[in-house]
Design a protein around this motif. Structure first.
Motif, PDB file in Angstrom:
ATOM      1  N   LEU A  96       0.749  -1.192  -0.250  1.00  0.00           N
ATOM      2  CA  LEU A  96       0.219  -0.013   0.086  1.00  0.00           C
ATOM      3  C   LEU A  96       0.927   1.293   0.048  1.00  0.00           C
ATOM      4  O   LEU A  96       0.343   2.528  -0.179  1.00  0.00           O
ATOM      5  N   LEU A  97       2.187   1.212   0.029  1.00  0.00           N
ATOM      6  CA  LEU A  97       2.920   2.218   0.229  1.00  0.00           C
ATOM      7  C   LEU A  97       3.177   2.844  -1.072  1.00  0.00           C
ATOM      8  O   LEU A  97       3.361   2.087  -2.131  1.00  0.00           O
ATOM      9  N   PRO A  98       3.380   4.110  -1.350  1.00  0.00           N
ATOM     10  CA  PRO A  98       3.346   4.768  -2.451  1.00  0.00           C
ATOM     11  C   PRO A  98       4.943   4.455  -2.975  1.00  0.00           C
ATOM     12  O   PRO A  98       5.893   4.304  -2.151  1.00  0.00           O
ATOM     13  N   GLN A  99       5.267   4.406  -4.400  1.00  0.00           N
ATOM     14  CA  GLN A  99       6.475   4.118  -4.954  1.00  0.00           C
ATOM     15  C   GLN A  99       7.682   5.199  -4.289  1.00  0.00           C
ATOM     16  O   GLN A  99       8.844   4.476  -4.311  1.00  0.00           O
ATOM     17  N   GLN A 100       7.284   6.029  -4.223  1.00  0.00           N
ATOM     18  CA  GLN A 100       8.245   7.181  -3.720  1.00  0.00           C
ATOM     19  C   GLN A 100       8.781   6.929  -2.483  1.00  0.00           C
ATOM     20  O   GLN A 100      10.231   7.211  -2.269  1.00  0.00           O
ATOM     21  N   MET A 101       8.037   6.314  -1.570  1.00  0.00           N
ATOM     22  CA  MET A 101       8.606   6.057  -0.319  1.00  0.00           C
ATOM     23  C   MET A 101       9.264   4.696  -0.247  1.00  0.00           C
ATOM     24  O   MET A 101      10.399   4.662   0.348  1.00  0.00           O
ATOM     25  N   ILE A 102       8.728   3.881  -1.198  1.00  0.00           N
ATOM     26  CA  ILE A 102       9.698   2.547  -1.414  1.00  0.00           C
ATOM     27  C   ILE A 102      11.032   2.987  -1.915  1.00  0.00           C
ATOM     28  O   ILE A 102      12.074   2.330  -1.460  1.00  0.00           O
ATOM     29  N   TYR A 103      11.028   3.805  -2.992  1.00  0.00           N
ATOM     30  CA  TYR A 103      12.374   4.180  -3.708  1.00  0.00           C
ATOM     31  C   TYR A 103      13.407   4.818  -2.617  1.00  0.00           C
ATOM     32  O   TYR A 103      14.654   4.281  -2.391  1.00  0.00           O
ATOM     33  N   LEU A 104      12.752   5.556  -1.682  1.00  0.00           N
ATOM     34  CA  LEU A 104      13.782   6.124  -0.804  1.00  0.00           C
ATOM     35  C   LEU A 104      14.345   4.861   0.247  1.00  0.00           C
ATOM     36  O   LEU A 104      15.463   4.926   0.586  1.00  0.00           O
ATOM     37  N   ALA A 105      13.527   4.116   0.731  1.00  0.00           N
ATOM     38  CA  ALA A 105      13.818   2.971   1.450  1.00  0.00           C
ATOM     39  C   ALA A 105      14.844   2.188   0.751  1.00  0.00           C
ATOM     40  O   ALA A 105      15.889   1.710   1.297  1.00  0.00           O
ATOM     41  N   LYS A 106      14.559   2.015  -0.524  1.00  0.00           N
ATOM     42  CA  LYS A 106      15.553   1.040  -1.042  1.00  0.00           C
ATOM     43  C   LYS A 106      16.858   1.607  -1.303  1.00  0.00           C
ATOM     44  O   LYS A 106      17.964   0.935  -1.658  1.00  0.00           O
ATOM     45  N   ASN A 107      16.950   3.101  -1.238  1.00  0.00           N
ATOM     46  CA  ASN A 107      18.381   3.683  -1.423  1.00  0.00           C
ATOM     47  C   ASN A 107      18.943   3.921   0.053  1.00  0.00           C
ATOM     48  O   ASN A 107      20.072   4.693   0.161  1.00  0.00           O
ATOM     49  N   SER A 108      18.474   3.259   1.027  1.00  0.00           N
ATOM     50  CA  SER A 108      19.189   3.506   2.420  1.00  0.00           C
ATOM     51  C   SER A 108      20.247   2.671   2.337  1.00  0.00           C
ATOM     52  O   SER A 108      20.538   1.693   1.642  1.00  0.00           O
ATOM     53  N   SER A 109      21.103   2.874   3.528  1.00  0.00           N
ATOM     54  CA  SER A 109      22.327   2.150   3.720  1.00  0.00           C
ATOM     55  C   SER A 109      21.923   0.720   3.963  1.00  0.00           C
ATOM     56  O   SER A 109      22.885  -0.149   3.400  1.00  0.00           O
ATOM     57  N   PHE A 110      21.135   0.371   4.903  1.00  0.00           N
ATOM     58  CA  PHE A 110      20.935  -1.194   4.917  1.00  0.00           C
ATOM     59  C   PHE A 110      20.562  -1.862   3.733  1.00  0.00           C
ATOM     60  O   PHE A 110      21.168  -2.962   3.357  1.00  0.00           O
ATOM     61  N   TYR A 111      19.608  -1.262   2.849  1.00  0.00           N
ATOM     62  CA  TYR A 111      19.317  -1.939   1.686  1.00  0.00           C
ATOM     63  C   TYR A 111      20.362  -2.172   0.610  1.00  0.00           C
ATOM     64  O   TYR A 111      20.511  -3.217   0.017  1.00  0.00           O
ATOM     65  N   LYS A 112      21.291  -1.111   0.744  1.00  0.00           N
ATOM     66  CA  LYS A 112      22.489  -1.218  -0.317  1.00  0.00           C
ATOM     67  C   LYS A 112      23.472  -2.298   0.266  1.00  0.00           C
ATOM     68  O   LYS A 112      24.021  -2.887  -0.524  1.00  0.00           O
ATOM     69  N   HIS A 113      23.628  -2.357   1.653  1.00  0.00           N
ATOM     70  CA  HIS A 113      24.593  -3.376   2.115  1.00  0.00           C
ATOM     71  C   HIS A 113      23.956  -4.783   1.964  1.00  0.00           C
ATOM     72  O   HIS A 113      24.826  -5.707   1.785  1.00  0.00           O
ATOM     73  N   LYS A 114      22.809  -4.865   1.999  1.00  0.00           N
ATOM     74  CA  LYS A 114      22.214  -6.234   2.003  1.00  0.00           C
ATOM     75  C   LYS A 114      22.087  -6.755   0.476  1.00  0.00           C
ATOM     76  O   LYS A 114      22.693  -7.814   0.345  1.00  0.00           O
ATOM     77  N   SER A 115      22.012  -5.718  -0.524  1.00  0.00           N
ATOM     78  CA  SER A 115      22.367  -6.103  -1.995  1.00  0.00           C
ATOM     79  C   SER A 115      23.663  -6.238  -2.169  1.00  0.00           C
ATOM     80  O   SER A 115      24.006  -7.289  -2.857  1.00  0.00           O
ATOM     81  N   LEU A 116      24.726  -5.800  -1.540  1.00  0.00           N
ATOM     82  CA  LEU A 116      25.959  -6.028  -1.735  1.00  0.00           C
ATOM     83  C   LEU A 116      26.464  -7.367  -1.219  1.00  0.00           C
ATOM     84  O   LEU A 116      27.041  -8.087  -1.652  1.00  0.00           O
ATOM     85  N   ARG A 117      25.916  -7.846  -0.039  1.00  0.00           N
ATOM     86  CA  ARG A 117      26.146  -8.793   0.467  1.00  0.00           C
ATOM     87  C   ARG A 117      25.626  -9.983  -0.257  1.00  0.00           C
ATOM     88  O   ARG A 117      26.111 -11.296  -0.544  1.00  0.00           O
ATOM     89  N   ASP A 118      24.451  -9.866  -0.726  1.00  0.00           N
ATOM     90  CA  ASP A 118      23.721 -10.901  -1.769  1.00  0.00           C
ATOM     91  C   ASP A 118      24.598 -11.236  -2.836  1.00  0.00           C
ATOM     92  O   ASP A 118      24.773 -12.339  -3.637  1.00  0.00           O
ATOM     93  N   GLN A 119      25.242 -10.263  -3.301  1.00  0.00           N
ATOM     94  CA  GLN A 119      26.125 -10.026  -4.618  1.00  0.00           C
ATOM     95  C   GLN A 119      27.297 -11.150  -4.211  1.00  0.00           C
ATOM     96  O   GLN A 119      28.003 -11.865  -5.128  1.00  0.00           O
ATOM     97  N   ILE A 120      27.883 -10.840  -2.976  1.00  0.00           N
ATOM     98  CA  ILE A 120      29.208 -11.646  -2.839  1.00  0.00           C
ATOM     99  C   ILE A 120      28.952 -12.858  -1.884  1.00  0.00           C
ATOM    100  O   ILE A 120      30.001 -13.485  -1.100  1.00  0.00           O
ATOM    101  N   GLN A 121      27.418 -13.192  -1.465  1.00  0.00           N
ATOM    102  CA  GLN A 121      27.323 -14.307  -0.807  1.00  0.00           C
ATOM    103  C   GLN A 121      27.964 -15.408  -0.801  1.00  0.00           C
ATOM    104  O   GLN A 121      28.697 -16.207   0.013  1.00  0.00           O
ATOM    105  N   ASP A 122      28.253 -15.913  -2.199  1.00  0.00           N
ATOM    106  CA  ASP A 122      28.995 -17.097  -2.379  1.00  0.00           C
ATOM    107  C   ASP A 122      30.574 -16.954  -2.087  1.00  0.00           C
ATOM    108  O   ASP A 122      31.301 -18.228  -1.924  1.00  0.00           O
ATOM    109  N   CYS A 123      30.952 -15.987  -1.780  1.00  0.00           N
ATOM    110  CA  CYS A 123      32.478 -15.742  -1.438  1.00  0.00           C
ATOM    111  C   CYS A 123      32.806 -15.734  -0.063  1.00  0.00           C
ATOM    112  O   CYS A 123      34.062 -15.666   0.732  1.00  0.00           O
TER     113      CYS A 123
END
Length: 469
Positions: free
Chosen positions: A433-460
């Motif tokens: 139900l959240l507007p896309q603008q709020m989701i966009y801001l949340a996805k650009n937070s430091s936690f989400y970026k760190h999580k995405s980076l961790r997912d990319q290097i998970q195999d290592c």
């Protein structure tokens, strides 16, 4: 020799031949009489010539404020001086800017519009009088966020109020100012009907009355940011005054938002894509109401619902404090102002030294040193307030849904307890139900970026069971 002491055993103070002691005593008494005269009479304490507003306009000055101290002209000059000092000392508006003013129809936003207009009008006259035309005139737009989707408003009354707002903006002298009337539900899509339905579902999903008000305020800011971005504005001017900030200080304290409080009460807030500025931060609401009455500045009732919950209790409490002591609101704001601001509470320096030369000189004069280089802040995924490390919620306490974890893992305590659903199983539905603008801001937070980076290097990465040998 005179000792000018009434307790001198020689009696020289009473020596009638010299008369010096008597003259000094008389002068001292006259000085006190002059102070008492200005304190008890209706003479302006600044010009010491004209009568105060309380004497010339008793009905206007009945609401408190500086009406008992200044005449009308000195009062206007003093209020505009506070506004101009805030603008120049914090580099709020430069000649190359395009400024959007949030207009609600109340006294604070009306004065903000009038003062910014006067600055623009003066800049336009200076531009026309100059030979080289080196400094451009900053642009001004006005935006009103229509929140009638949350309560019933008679259509005739609403249309009449909007016509009055349009007339206020159009009656201002050139340059012409664009006026935007934007429904708050348009943050979802251009389809107003579908957006209103989703907004109502979102508000119904919030269990707390105070949480509903806070969420609506966050959506209002997102709507203003969207208007500014879509139309090329570089600064967002809010009419937030001392009285409103005093209420926010106590509200944030009660809700457990002490860490992020310093971010919301500064002159500048550049955590947003379009920096937010508060040029009326040093003005109380009584003085703004008085100026509107003196200068016949038209205000418009926009059918805003009264504040309730924690916010309503705090507003009533601060109003009572102000009635007992007119300096209470200023005292609250000055006390909170001792908190250390964040790195985003200043305007980033521009490469064009001609644009900000005046503001840079003022900053140097008042020792406003730029903050040292700091790591980026983590922000709440709902209200976008800065977070400390202990505020970050672990993924286990949020739920197993990946989207929900990515969005809600960083949430301030206020949003956790007042806005988010009580049941973790409802987070996925709330997320939808959240507007896309709020989701966009949340996805650009430091936690989400760190999580995405961790997912990319998970195999290592080594698992917890491996010893690394």
């Amino acid at each position: 020799m005179e000792c000018n002491s009434s307790t001198c055993p020689s009696g020289c103070y009473k020596d009638s031949d010299s008369g010096v002691g008597q003259e000094r005593q008389s002068a001292s008494e006259n000085g006190r009489c002059d102070l008492d005269l200005y304190a008890n009479s209706h003479v302006c304490i600044k010009c010491k010539v004209n009568e105060t507003i309380a004497a010339t306009h008793p009905a206007v000055a009945s609401g408190g404020g500086d009406g008992s101290r200044f005449c009308a002209d000195c009062f206007r000059g003093n209020l505009f001086g506070k506004f101009r000092f805030a603008v120049t000392s914090n580099a709020m508006i430069s000649p190359s800017d395009n400024v959007l003013i949030a207009f609600s129809g109340g006294s604070s936003s009306r004065v903000a519009l009038q003062f910014v207009h006067e600055m623009q009008h003066k800049a336009q006259k200076n531009f026309e009088a100059s030979r080289d035309k080196s400094l451009p005139v900053f642009g001004v737009g006005v935006a009103y966020i229509d929140e009638s989707a949350n309560f019933t408003v008679p259509s005739d009354d609403f249309d009449r109020a909007m016509d009055e707002m349009k007339l206020i903006v159009s009656n201002l002298a050139p340059p012409v100012k664009q006026f935007y009337i934007v429904p708050i539900e348009s943050i979802y899509s251009s389809d107003t009907g579908a957006g209103r339905h989703r907004l109502m579902e979102l508000m119904d999903a919030v269990p707390d009355v105070t949480g509903k008000e806070d969420l609506l305020e966050h959506l209002r800011m997102l709507s203003l940011q969207k208007i500014a971005v879509d139309n090329g504005y570089t600064k967002l001017v809010l009419g937030t005054c001392t009285s409103r900030i005093a209420c926010h200080v106590l509200e944030a304290t009660v809700k457990g938002e002490g860490y992020s409080l310093a971010a919301d009460i500064q002159y500048v807030d550049a955590r947003w894509k379009i920096p937010v500025v508060l040029p009326l931060r040093d003005c109380i609401s009584q003085d703004l109401n008085m100026l509107c009455s003196l200068d016949s500045l038209k205000m418009v009732e926009t059918f805003q619902q009264p504040r309730c919950g924690i916010n309503g209790l705090i507003s009533s409490f601060v109003k009572l404090l102000q009635e007992e002591n007119p300096s209470r609101e200023s005292t609250i704001v000055r006390t909170a102002g001792k908190l250390k601001p964040f790195s985003f509470n200043k305007i980033l320096e521009d490469d064009d030294c001609n644009v900000h030369s005046a503001s840079q000189r003022r900053q140097k004069k008042y020792n406003l040193k730029p903050s040292e280089s700091l790591p980026p802040e983590s922000f709440c995924s709902i209200c976008h307030s800065p977070l400390k490390n202990s505020d970050t919620t672990s993924s286990n306490s949020i739920g197993n849904d990946e989207a929900s974890v990515g969005i809600f893992a960083e949430t301030c305590s206020s949003c956790q307890y007042q806005i988010l659903p009580r049941e973790p199983s409802s987070l996925e539905s709330f997320h939808s139900l959240l507007p896309q603008q709020m989701i966009y801001l949340a996805k650009n937070s430091s936690f989400y970026k760190h999580k995405s980076l961790r997912d990319q290097i998970q195999d290592c990465l080594l698992s917890d069971s491996e010893d690394g040998t």
